[in-house]
Enzyme design. Structure first.
Site, short mmCIF file in Angstrom:
data_model
loop_
_atom_site.label_atom_id
_atom_site.label_comp_id
_atom_site.label_asym_id
_atom_site.label_seq_id
_atom_site.Cartn_x
_atom_site.Cartn_y
_atom_site.Cartn_z
N CYS A 50 0.82 -1.21 0.00
CA CYS A 50 0.00 0.00 0.00
C CYS A 50 0.85 1.27 0.00
CB CYS A 50 -0.91 -0.01 1.23
SG CYS A 50 -1.84 1.53 1.46
N TRP A 83 -7.50 -6.65 5.56
CA TRP A 83 -6.11 -7.10 5.56
C TRP A 83 -5.92 -8.19 6.62
CZ3 TRP A 83 -2.90 -4.99 1.92
CH2 TRP A 83 -3.29 -3.78 1.34
N THR A 117 -8.49 0.22 6.61
CA THR A 117 -7.33 0.67 5.85
C THR A 117 -6.02 0.60 6.64
OG1 THR A 117 -7.69 2.96 6.54
CG2 THR A 117 -8.78 2.25 4.51
N VAL A 118 -4.94 0.55 5.88
CA VAL A 118 -3.60 0.73 6.43
C VAL A 118 -3.05 2.02 5.83
CG1 VAL A 118 -3.07 -1.69 6.85
CG2 VAL A 118 -2.69 -0.76 4.56
N TYR A 181 -5.16 6.49 -9.11
CA TYR A 181 -6.36 5.70 -8.81
C TYR A 181 -7.57 6.23 -9.58
CZ TYR A 181 -3.87 3.36 -5.02
OH TYR A 181 -2.99 2.60 -4.31
#
Length: 345
Positions: A50, A83, A117-118, A181
């Site tokens: 990521c 994740w 999210t990370v 993105y």
């Protein structure tokens, strides 16, 4: 459940709109949000794939916070449940004892409704996420954790230049970091072409800017470089083909390419890059872009090891500080996932 958590990224006829609502609790010296700076208390959860997490990995290493903030690494491939820690023995994070990152989110907000999210900072006392606000996280590493930074840590966010850095970072976020993105996840030809043109116009601006100084803000590395590098290092590997950002490869842009090679050779940048995990994530997880889940063997990354020309500019890479030391053994990237470990990935 967010679109990214569910595995759906592209919505027919629509532009890609990233959900920028995060848990914005901060960890500060005065603990004004209820979380004070404290060595050993927090665990930074990342995934090497990521780019947003990559910023936090770089910042933590440059500032020498490895012994102060531990780091857990999720695997590159995940499903709708978030994740997972499949790289660890038994498939569990060895400190938090969890299989999936969503467990830490649910401990903070039951049935957390947005993306898991990370990067995420987790309080090891209760196993709950403190914050996943990646924009603020690295700024706080630079400003709130100063008492625990290594001797010789660079000033990545100098007080006299913060307004300039913030302005550049906001522009890069919308036009470059998220621009790739917006290009790759566009839901129509028109939205794709709009995003593509904006991305390349912005990269051309950066190409011109980097023809005037070694780093984005001058002779020394700052937070702005920490934010741009993760996007550039993924460009030829992922964004060029997978996201159809294919006007030209990055290596054909002399200033951006030599800048990328320069940073790749700089401690804290290149030694945090895992190309194999990057490719596995994008090509396997994003099935609405790559339904076959085939991971390409290329490109040849050996060009990253060639000499750069950035020392033609005035240079004070670390400002008044020094370079970080070697990577801790437990955090080293598998050499087979790097240009010096394999001729082609």
């Amino acid at each position: 459940m967010s679109s990214e958590e569910s595995g759906s990224y592209v919505h027919e006829g629509e532009a890609f709109d990233r959900d920028m609502r995060y848990i914005d609790t901060r960890i500060t010296r005065d603990a004004r949000d209820g979380y004070g700076v404290e060595p050993g208390r927090y665990r930074l959860i990342v995934a090497r794939a990521c780019p947003w997490a990559h910023r936090a990995v770089i910042s933590r290493r440059l500032l020498g916070l490895e012994d102060v903030i531990s780091m857990g690494i999720a695997g590159p491939v995940h499903d709708w449940r978030s994740w997972s820690f499949d790289l660890d023995p038994g498939g569990r994070d060895p400190v938090l004892g969890i299989e999936r990152l969503r467990e830490a989110y649910f401990r903070r907000v039951p049935d957390y409704p947005r993306g898991i999210t990370v990067p995420a900072m987790v309080d090891t006392r209760d196993g709950a996420v403190v914050t996943n606000d990646f924009q603020q996280m690295t700024l706080d590493f630079a400003t709130e954790w100063t008492a625990f930074q290594r001797e010789g840590a660079p000033d990545l966010y100098p007080a006299g230049r913060r307004e300039e850095i913030d302005e550049l970072n906001r522009w890069m976020l919308h036009h470059v970091n998220n621009g790739v993105y917006r290009t790759g996840f566009a839901g129509s030809q028109a939205e794709y072409e709009k995003a593509y043109r904006d991305l390349w116009e912005s990269l051309d601006v950066l190409e011109e800017r980097l023809g005037r100084s070694r780093y984005l803000m001058g002779p020394s590395i700052t937070e702005a470089d920490v934010r741009l590098f993760p996007t550039l290092i993924r460009f030829d590997v992922v964004y060029f083909a997978h996201f159809k950002a294919n006007r030209q490869p990055l290596f054909t842009l002399p200033n951006l390419w030599n800048y990328t090679k320069d940073l790749f050779a700089t401690p804290g940048f290149g030694d945090t890059v895992d190309f194999q995990q990057i490719k596995e994530h994008y090509y396997v997880v994003q099935t609405d872009v790559n339904p076959t889940r085939i991971v390409p063997l290329g490109p040849d990354l050996s060009g990253l090891l060639e000499p750069h020309d950035r020392d033609r500019f005035e240079s004070a890479t670390w400002g008044a500080g020094t370079a970080p030391g070697p990577v801790a053994a437990a955090e080293r990237v598998d050499p087979a996932h790097t240009p010096w470990g394999a001729a082609s990935l």
